[in-house]
Design a protein around this motif. Structure first.
Motif, PDB file in Angstrom:
ATOM      1  N   TYR A  69      41.736  39.569  42.411  1.00  0.00           N
ATOM      2  CA  TYR A  69      41.916  38.211  42.907  1.00  0.00           C
ATOM      3  C   TYR A  69      40.810  37.291  42.407  1.00  0.00           C
ATOM      4  N   GLY A  70      39.685  37.879  42.064  1.00  0.00           N
ATOM      5  CA  GLY A  70      38.522  37.127  41.623  1.00  0.00           C
ATOM      6  C   GLY A  70      37.324  37.421  42.491  1.00  0.00           C
ATOM      7  N   GLY A  71      36.139  37.420  41.893  1.00  0.00           N
ATOM      8  CA  GLY A  71      34.918  37.644  42.646  1.00  0.00           C
ATOM      9  C   GLY A  71      34.015  38.690  42.019  1.00  0.00           C
ATOM     10  N   SER A  72      33.057  39.153  42.804  1.00  0.00           N
ATOM     11  CA  SER A  72      32.001  40.028  42.315  1.00  0.00           C
ATOM     12  C   SER A  72      32.377  41.496  42.339  1.00  0.00           C
ATOM     13  N   ARG A 110      28.062  45.725  38.240  1.00  0.00           N
ATOM     14  CA  ARG A 110      27.700  44.327  38.369  1.00  0.00           C
ATOM     15  C   ARG A 110      28.628  43.510  37.488  1.00  0.00           C
ATOM     16  N   GLY A 111      28.916  42.293  37.914  1.00  0.00           N
ATOM     17  CA  GLY A 111      29.774  41.434  37.120  1.00  0.00           C
ATOM     18  C   GLY A 111      30.555  40.475  37.999  1.00  0.00           C
ATOM     19  N   PHE A 112      31.531  39.811  37.382  1.00  0.00           N
ATOM     20  CA  PHE A 112      32.309  38.801  38.088  1.00  0.00           C
ATOM     21  C   PHE A 112      33.619  38.601  37.357  1.00  0.00           C
ATOM     22  N   PHE A 113      34.685  38.369  38.129  1.00  0.00           N
ATOM     23  CA  PHE A 113      35.983  38.017  37.554  1.00  0.00           C
ATOM     24  C   PHE A 113      36.346  36.622  38.039  1.00  0.00           C
ATOM     25  N   LEU A 114      36.485  35.685  37.100  1.00  0.00           N
ATOM     26  CA  LEU A 114      36.871  34.327  37.444  1.00  0.00           C
ATOM     27  C   LEU A 114      38.218  34.024  36.812  1.00  0.00           C
ATOM     28  N   ARG A 115      39.218  33.773  37.654  1.00  0.00           N
ATOM     29  CA  ARG A 115      40.537  33.398  37.170  1.00  0.00           C
ATOM     30  C   ARG A 115      40.854  32.010  37.709  1.00  0.00           C
ATOM     31  N   ALA A 116      41.331  31.136  36.849  1.00  0.00           N
ATOM     32  CA  ALA A 116      41.454  29.722  37.184  1.00  0.00           C
ATOM     33  C   ALA A 116      42.278  29.487  38.443  1.00  0.00           C
ATOM     34  N   GLU A 117      43.404  30.200  38.597  1.00  0.00           N
ATOM     35  CA  GLU A 117      44.329  29.866  39.674  1.00  0.00           C
ATOM     36  C   GLU A 117      43.865  30.305  41.058  1.00  0.00           C
ATOM     37  N   THR A 118      42.940  31.247  41.142  1.00  0.00           N
ATOM     38  CA  THR A 118      42.462  31.716  42.452  1.00  0.00           C
ATOM     39  C   THR A 118      40.969  31.483  42.639  1.00  0.00           C
ATOM     40  N   ALA A 119      40.357  30.724  41.720  1.00  0.00           N
ATOM     41  CA  ALA A 119      38.902  30.604  41.712  1.00  0.00           C
ATOM     42  C   ALA A 119      38.343  30.006  42.996  1.00  0.00           C
ATOM     43  N   LEU A 120      38.963  28.941  43.507  1.00  0.00           N
ATOM     44  CA  LEU A 120      38.390  28.261  44.661  1.00  0.00           C
ATOM     45  C   LEU A 120      38.294  29.189  45.865  1.00  0.00           C
ATOM     46  N   GLU A 121      39.365  29.909  46.173  1.00  0.00           N
ATOM     47  CA  GLU A 121      39.337  30.810  47.325  1.00  0.00           C
ATOM     48  C   GLU A 121      38.347  31.953  47.101  1.00  0.00           C
ATOM     49  N   ALA A 122      38.324  32.498  45.889  1.00  0.00           N
ATOM     50  CA  ALA A 122      37.387  33.582  45.600  1.00  0.00           C
ATOM     51  C   ALA A 122      35.946  33.108  45.707  1.00  0.00           C
ATOM     52  N   LEU A 123      35.668  31.899  45.220  1.00  0.00           N
ATOM     53  CA  LEU A 123      34.298  31.382  45.267  1.00  0.00           C
ATOM     54  C   LEU A 123      33.892  31.055  46.702  1.00  0.00           C
ATOM     55  N   ARG A 156      22.816  41.740  34.013  1.00  0.00           N
ATOM     56  CA  ARG A 156      23.614  42.626  33.174  1.00  0.00           C
ATOM     57  C   ARG A 156      24.818  43.126  33.955  1.00  0.00           C
ATOM     58  N   GLY A 157      25.992  42.946  33.393  1.00  0.00           N
ATOM     59  CA  GLY A 157      27.229  43.355  34.037  1.00  0.00           C
ATOM     60  C   GLY A 157      28.403  42.969  33.160  1.00  0.00           C
ATOM     61  N   LEU A 158      29.614  43.134  33.689  1.00  0.00           N
ATOM     62  CA  LEU A 158      30.829  42.752  32.968  1.00  0.00           C
ATOM     63  C   LEU A 158      31.376  41.471  33.593  1.00  0.00           C
ATOM     64  N   TYR A 159      31.553  40.464  32.765  1.00  0.00           N
ATOM     65  CA  TYR A 159      32.042  39.167  33.214  1.00  0.00           C
ATOM     66  C   TYR A 159      33.375  38.881  32.536  1.00  0.00           C
ATOM     67  N   VAL A 160      34.408  38.821  33.348  1.00  0.00           N
ATOM     68  CA  VAL A 160      35.761  38.596  32.846  1.00  0.00           C
ATOM     69  C   VAL A 160      36.227  37.226  33.320  1.00  0.00           C
ATOM     70  N   MET A 161      36.732  36.425  32.404  1.00  0.00           N
ATOM     71  CA  MET A 161      37.192  35.078  32.740  1.00  0.00           C
ATOM     72  C   MET A 161      38.593  34.867  32.194  1.00  0.00           C
ATOM     73  N   ASP A 162      39.413  34.222  32.995  1.00  0.00           N
ATOM     74  CA  ASP A 162      40.777  33.904  32.589  1.00  0.00           C
ATOM     75  C   ASP A 162      40.933  32.387  32.571  1.00  0.00           C
ATOM     76  N   GLU A 163      40.910  31.813  31.382  1.00  0.00           N
ATOM     77  CA  GLU A 163      41.048  30.377  31.148  1.00  0.00           C
ATOM     78  C   GLU A 163      40.050  29.547  31.962  1.00  0.00           C
ATOM     79  N   PRO A 164      38.758  29.831  31.824  1.00  0.00           N
ATOM     80  CA  PRO A 164      37.746  29.076  32.587  1.00  0.00           C
ATOM     81  C   PRO A 164      37.695  27.612  32.190  1.00  0.00           C
ATOM     82  N   GLU A 165      38.155  27.287  30.985  1.00  0.00           N
ATOM     83  CA  GLU A 165      38.113  25.893  30.524  1.00  0.00           C
ATOM     84  C   GLU A 165      39.047  24.981  31.308  1.00  0.00           C
ATOM     85  N   ALA A 166      39.931  25.567  32.133  1.00  0.00           N
ATOM     86  CA  ALA A 166      40.931  24.781  32.861  1.00  0.00           C
ATOM     87  C   ALA A 166      40.299  23.696  33.725  1.00  0.00           C
ATOM     88  N   ALA A 167      39.097  23.938  34.235  1.00  0.00           N
ATOM     89  CA  ALA A 167      38.468  22.970  35.132  1.00  0.00           C
ATOM     90  C   ALA A 167      37.259  22.278  34.511  1.00  0.00           C
TER      91      ALA A 167
END
Length: 247
Positions: A69-72, A110-123, A156-167
């Protein structure tokens, strides 16, 4: 880097195209057959809508222990979503630096998954657990993304982003490019699904083009999206005459 290769651990006979979605997606079939090798600390997945790049990005995040869904990483999933077919079976060949994190318990990851459509709730969930200094729902969409980048993309971790440029504005995208470069320098790894020619221009990054062919590594100048943006900005009417009624 933490991961050299991602692959699917599937029962014999699983993954044939006739088995339906997601096996009908060419990049998923290739992931099942060959895996995905990472050759640089930053990897961009680029392709048209429906090409499967977001599906692969989500599977990578989930397989690593990031909430789909997004998050740490490193804590119990925030959402009640069950593991997906791909994410639940994704496995990694770690680098020497990543072995302890990948093969240890999820609390070590360690890391973070940021997906544009669920970012606000996850953050907002990150804020509720005191992982962010400000409340994202009291900021603009773009500002909340930048807050997460500055405060949660820092080790140091894995950072996955799905269309972060959307915002993000142009200047904010440039800030994200600088952040990706810094993460690479400290030994982190980034996987980003994007439509942005600005982000994908990061020197030293690998670009994986996703489409009907499956997945293949390409140079920035070879990307169709780069060519289209160049031509559009040079002469918008050459494109708009095909889509506007007045044309």
């Amino acid at each position: 880097m933490l991961i050299e290769r991602a692959y699917l651990d599937l029962p014999t006979g699983t993954g044939a195209a006739e088995d339906g979605w997601p096996w009908t997606v060419p990049c998923v079939r290739q992931l099942a057959a060959e895996g995905l090798t990472f050759r640089a600390p930053v990897t961009f997945l680029v392709g048209e809508n429906g090409s499967g790049k977001s599906t692969v990005a989500e599977a990578l995040a989930e397989g690593f222990g990031l909430d789909s869904y997004g998050g740490s990483a490193g804590y119990k999933y925030a959402s009640s979503r069950e593991a997906s077919l791909l994410g639940g079976r994704l496995r990694f060949d770690p680098t020497r630096e990543g072995r302890r994190m990948v093969r240890g318990p999820r609390t070590r990851r360690r890391g973070f998954f940021l997906r544009a459509e669920t970012a606000l709730e996850a953050l907002n969930g990150e804020r509720n657990t005191q992982r962010l200094s400000q409340a994202p729902d009291e900021m603009s969409h773009g500002e909340s993304f930048l807050l997460a980048f500055r405060e949660r993309f820092a080790e140091r971790g894995l950072y996955v982003m799905d269309e972060p440029e959307a915002a993000l504005s142009f200047s904010s995208c440039l800030e994200l490019v600088g952040l990706m470069d810094e993460l690479a320098r400290i030994g982190a790894q980034v996987v980003c699904a994007t439509h942005s020619p600005l982000l994908t221009a990061l020197p030293g990054a690998e670009i994986v083009e996703v489409g009907e062919h499956g997945m293949r590594s390409v140079e920035w100048a070879e990307l169709g999206l780069v060519d289209h943006w160049r031509r559009y900005l040079s002469d918008p009417r050459a494109y708009l005459r095909h889509v506007l009624a007045s044309g």
